[in-house]
Design a protein around this motif. Structure first.
Motif, PDB file in Angstrom:
ATOM      1  N   LEU A  11       2.415 -13.910   9.422  1.00 54.66           N
ATOM      2  CA  LEU A  11       1.577 -12.739   9.523  1.00 54.66           C
ATOM      3  C   LEU A  11       2.541 -11.569   9.734  1.00 54.66           C
ATOM      4  N   GLY A  12       2.441 -10.549   8.920  1.00 55.67           N
ATOM      5  CA  GLY A  12       3.410  -9.479   9.075  1.00 55.67           C
ATOM      6  C   GLY A  12       2.963  -8.135   8.539  1.00 55.67           C
ATOM      7  N   LEU A  13       3.715  -7.148   8.962  1.00 52.59           N
ATOM      8  CA  LEU A  13       3.556  -5.763   8.525  1.00 52.59           C
ATOM      9  C   LEU A  13       4.965  -5.204   8.365  1.00 52.59           C
ATOM     10  N   LYS A  14       5.284  -4.776   7.178  1.00 53.93           N
ATOM     11  CA  LYS A  14       6.609  -4.204   6.908  1.00 53.93           C
ATOM     12  C   LYS A  14       6.447  -2.770   6.426  1.00 53.93           C
ATOM     13  N   LEU A  15       7.318  -1.900   6.874  1.00 57.02           N
ATOM     14  CA  LEU A  15       7.349  -0.524   6.401  1.00 57.02           C
ATOM     15  C   LEU A  15       8.247  -0.464   5.172  1.00 57.02           C
ATOM     16  N   LEU A  16       7.826   0.285   4.167  1.00 59.01           N
ATOM     17  CA  LEU A  16       8.602   0.412   2.927  1.00 59.01           C
ATOM     18  C   LEU A  16       9.061   1.859   2.744  1.00 59.01           C
ATOM     19  N   PHE A  17      10.320   2.013   2.337  1.00 59.24           N
ATOM     20  CA  PHE A  17      10.880   3.316   2.003  1.00 59.24           C
ATOM     21  C   PHE A  17      11.408   3.247   0.575  1.00 59.24           C
ATOM     22  N   ARG A  18      11.052   4.210  -0.232  1.00 58.14           N
ATOM     23  CA  ARG A  18      11.497   4.200  -1.641  1.00 58.14           C
ATOM     24  C   ARG A  18      12.746   5.044  -1.798  1.00 58.14           C
TER      25      ARG A  18
ATOM     26  N   ILE B 224       0.849  -1.189   0.000  1.00 56.81           N
ATOM     27  CA  ILE B 224       0.000   0.000   0.000  1.00 56.81           C
ATOM     28  C   ILE B 224       0.886   1.240   0.000  1.00 56.81           C
ATOM     29  N   LYS B 225       0.718   2.087  -1.026  1.00 61.74           N
ATOM     30  CA  LYS B 225       1.479   3.335  -1.104  1.00 61.74           C
ATOM     31  C   LYS B 225       0.889   4.334  -0.123  1.00 61.74           C
ATOM     32  N   MET B 226       1.761   5.000   0.632  1.00 62.59           N
ATOM     33  CA  MET B 226       1.319   6.006   1.592  1.00 62.59           C
ATOM     34  C   MET B 226       2.114   7.282   1.354  1.00 62.59           C
ATOM     35  N   GLY B 227       2.001   7.794   0.155  1.00 61.96           N
ATOM     36  CA  GLY B 227       2.785   8.960  -0.224  1.00 61.96           C
ATOM     37  C   GLY B 227       3.874   8.566  -1.195  1.00 61.96           C
ATOM     38  N   LYS B 228       4.696   9.546  -1.563  1.00 62.59           N
ATOM     39  CA  LYS B 228       5.730   9.326  -2.577  1.00 62.59           C
ATOM     40  C   LYS B 228       6.868   8.429  -2.086  1.00 62.59           C
ATOM     41  N   TRP B 229       7.212   8.505  -0.799  1.00 65.69           N
ATOM     42  CA  TRP B 229       8.405   7.822  -0.295  1.00 65.69           C
ATOM     43  C   TRP B 229       8.128   6.641   0.628  1.00 65.69           C
ATOM     44  N   PHE B 230       6.889   6.482   1.076  1.00 68.53           N
ATOM     45  CA  PHE B 230       6.607   5.457   2.076  1.00 68.53           C
ATOM     46  C   PHE B 230       5.487   4.529   1.655  1.00 68.53           C
ATOM     47  N   GLY B 231       5.444   3.366   2.299  1.00 67.42           N
ATOM     48  CA  GLY B 231       4.373   2.414   2.070  1.00 67.42           C
ATOM     49  C   GLY B 231       4.415   1.339   3.138  1.00 67.42           C
TER      50      GLY B 231
END
Length: 153
Positions: free
Chosen positions: A146-153, A81-88
């Protein structure tokens, strides 16, 4: 007293290659299916603890080298899930199969203990989170992820 936390010689590393297949993609999210292989190598030196040998019984010891090797695979489904230009975020769940092999070596002062010894420990929960570090030998079964990962572009 009995070791409750990680010891000073704790070492853990893992390898997790994962193959993704995009199922559906929109502006804001990508839903995927994946196949993940994994291998975990966990080494430690435990002090003043116990283990359950493959031959049965309970062995207390002053010190022992511990090795846990776990490997298996998972089939996962998730969403980026994209949460703005740099994060997800990446939310996922899955099921698979695991094999675990525990071994104990270089045991200092091994003493056979009464089987009631385990029940005499100060706290045994309904969910015993120490089983993976006291049972010697092979174990296998289903694995759930089961997981949740933070993404940085």
């Amino acid at each position: 007293g009995f070791a409750e936390n990680f010891e000073e010689d704790y070492e853990l590393w893992e390898i997790r290659p994962e193959l993704y297949y995009n199922i559906r993609q929109t502006q804001k999210s990508t839903t995927y299916g994946s196949f993940e292989l994994y291998y975990i190598n966990h080494q430690d030196i435990y002090h003043d603890y116990y283990y359950l040998p493959t031959g049965g019984g309970v062995i207390r010891y002053d010190q022992a080298d511990y090795l846990r090797q776990k490997y298996g695979f998972n089939f996962n489904i998730g969403t980026f899930i994209k949460m703005g230009k740099w994060f997800g975020i990446n939310i996922f769940t899955g099921v698979g199969f695991k094999i675990r092999n525990n071994s104990f070596s270089n045991i200092v002062t091994p003493i056979p203990a009464d089987p009631d010894f385990i029940e005499s420990l100060s706290h045994i929960d309904m969910y015993d989170d120490s089983e993976y570090k006291v049972v010697e030998g092979l174990d296998y079964g289903f694995n759930f992820s089961l997981g949740l990962k933070l993404l940085f572009r």
